[in-house]
Scaffold this motif. Structure first.
Motif, PDB file in Angstrom:
ATOM      1  N   GLU A 117       0.253  -9.843  -7.287  1.00  0.00           N
ATOM      2  CA  GLU A 117      -0.523  -9.447  -6.123  1.00  0.00           C
ATOM      3  C   GLU A 117      -1.998  -9.359  -6.491  1.00  0.00           C
ATOM      4  O   GLU A 117      -2.355  -9.185  -7.665  1.00  0.00           O
ATOM      5  N   THR A 175       0.846  -1.188   0.000  1.00  0.00           N
ATOM      6  CA  THR A 175       0.000   0.000   0.000  1.00  0.00           C
ATOM      7  C   THR A 175       0.880   1.236   0.000  1.00  0.00           C
ATOM      8  O   THR A 175       1.987   1.240   0.507  1.00  0.00           O
ATOM      9  N   ALA A 190      -6.042  -8.009  -5.004  1.00  0.00           N
ATOM     10  CA  ALA A 190      -6.840  -7.216  -4.077  1.00  0.00           C
ATOM     11  C   ALA A 190      -8.312  -7.473  -4.378  1.00  0.00           C
ATOM     12  O   ALA A 190      -8.678  -7.838  -5.497  1.00  0.00           O
ATOM     13  N   LEU A 200      -5.273   0.348  -1.519  1.00  0.00           N
ATOM     14  CA  LEU A 200      -5.765  -1.020  -1.414  1.00  0.00           C
ATOM     15  C   LEU A 200      -4.779  -1.903  -0.666  1.00  0.00           C
ATOM     16  O   LEU A 200      -3.570  -1.651  -0.652  1.00  0.00           O
ATOM     17  N   THR A 201      -5.300  -2.950  -0.067  1.00  0.00           N
ATOM     18  CA  THR A 201      -4.460  -3.950   0.584  1.00  0.00           C
ATOM     19  C   THR A 201      -4.245  -5.097  -0.393  1.00  0.00           C
ATOM     20  O   THR A 201      -5.212  -5.708  -0.869  1.00  0.00           O
ATOM     21  N   TRP A 202      -2.993  -5.387  -0.677  1.00  0.00           N
ATOM     22  CA  TRP A 202      -2.657  -6.399  -1.677  1.00  0.00           C
ATOM     23  C   TRP A 202      -2.089  -7.649  -1.021  1.00  0.00           C
ATOM     24  O   TRP A 202      -1.235  -7.573  -0.137  1.00  0.00           O
ATOM     25  N   GLU A 203      -2.557  -8.792  -1.457  1.00  0.00           N
ATOM     26  CA  GLU A 203      -1.977 -10.083  -1.081  1.00  0.00           C
ATOM     27  C   GLU A 203      -0.931 -10.437  -2.122  1.00  0.00           C
ATOM     28  O   GLU A 203      -1.196 -10.360  -3.328  1.00  0.00           O
TER      29      GLU A 203
END
Length: 304
Positions: free
Chosen positions: A26, A2, A28, A8-11
């Protein structure tokens, strides 16, 4: 990941490419959301996707996956001792990303060269592509490549870059060593801007600053130009596609003039063209509207 331009929160997942190394990817948005794969254009990492565009897709219920092409961002740098790669290898990279995230079928949004890759995905593995969205892309890259590489005009019926574009691009390249990598990248993007909306300088400065801090290597990314140049156009087989397609193209695109978007829409059966007030770069003012157009197009009830 971020930052202030991308809340946004990214995996994050690394993607192993057989015989190579790892790609950075990644995602989201809701895990059970409508899956969307974003494929960036040449020489740029995934975080350069306009944040308002991505955010609107996520808020619309999409599971958005993006990644860094090989030779960009946090992905691996190619071994120059190996033969040069082409769009075929870049297309397989995208499929490895889908596999890593366990996504059997997605809507694919490809920007510029990302659109070339998206077209090849639709041809090679149509069962994995629910919808095709082509932003500022083309069926035939030869006129652009001939222009920027100083080659004789190609046999394509499509036009080359707008008058003066190539000269400005060469002039900027000649000055590259006189300014920072961030400044060079932003000024390069400015050449691709067009239309009545302001150039998103502040956003691109922040994005390129972040990309360079993450390890992006502009010199390595130049290999994308070679990959495109070594690849054939897609005009011969696009009429065989049977995937719902939306073409978004700038009315003022200086590198791939509007005729390229019109040709895509004409070649792909049933494709719809929407012309936007922009060049080759999506301005901040159009991010949300463009995303909503994509959302309306890819929602499940639109599946054919």
């Amino acid at each position: 990941m971020t930052d202030h331009i991308d809340p946004l929160t990214w995996e994050i997942r690394t993607v192993n490419v057989p015989g190579e190394d790892a790609l950075w990817s990644e995602a989201a948005g809701p895990v059970d959301g409508l899956p969307v794969l974003l494929i960036m254009g040449a020489m740029n990492p995934g975080l350069v996707w306009p944040p308002g565009f991505v955010r609107a897709l996520v808020e619309g219920g999409c599971r958005v996956v993006r990644y860094d092409h090989r030779d960009t961002g946090r992905s691996f740098v190619s071994d120059t001792a190996q033969p040069p790669y082409t769009l075929d290898e870049l297309t397989r990279d995208a499929l490895h990303v889908l596999d890593a995230w366990g996504l059997p079928r997605v809507a694919v949004v490809g920007w510029s060269m990302g659109g070339y890759i998206a077209q090849q995905m639709a041809r090679d593995v149509p069962q994995r592509v629910s919808h095709l969205v082509l932003l500022g892309s083309t069926a035939d890259h030869r006129p652009y490549m001939a222009g920027v590489m100083g080659r004789p005009a190609s046999e394509s019926e499509l036009p080359g870059p707008a008058p003066g574009f190539v000269e400005r691009l060469w002039a900027l390249s000649a000055q590259a060593g006189q300014q920072s990598a961030e400044a060079s990248a932003v000024e390069g993007w400015a050449l691709f801007h067009g239309g009545s909306w302001p150039f998103p300088r502040e956003r691109l400065q922040a994005q390129m600053r972040q990309a360079l801090a993450n390890g992006h290597r502009p010199a390595a990314a130049l290999r994308h130009a070679q990959a495109v140049s070594l690849s054939p156009p897609r005009t011969a087989w696009l009429p065989n596609l049977r995937i719902p397609t939306l073409v978004l193209h700038g009315a003022h695109d200086p590198c791939l003039p509007l005729a390229h978007g019109e040709a895509l829409a004409r070649l792909i059966p049933g494709a719809r063209l929407q012309v936007l007030d922009m060049g080759h770069l999506l301005p901040d003012a159009l991010e949300a509207a463009a995303a909503h157009t994509v959302l309306e197009f890819i929602r499940p009830e639109k599946v054919v």
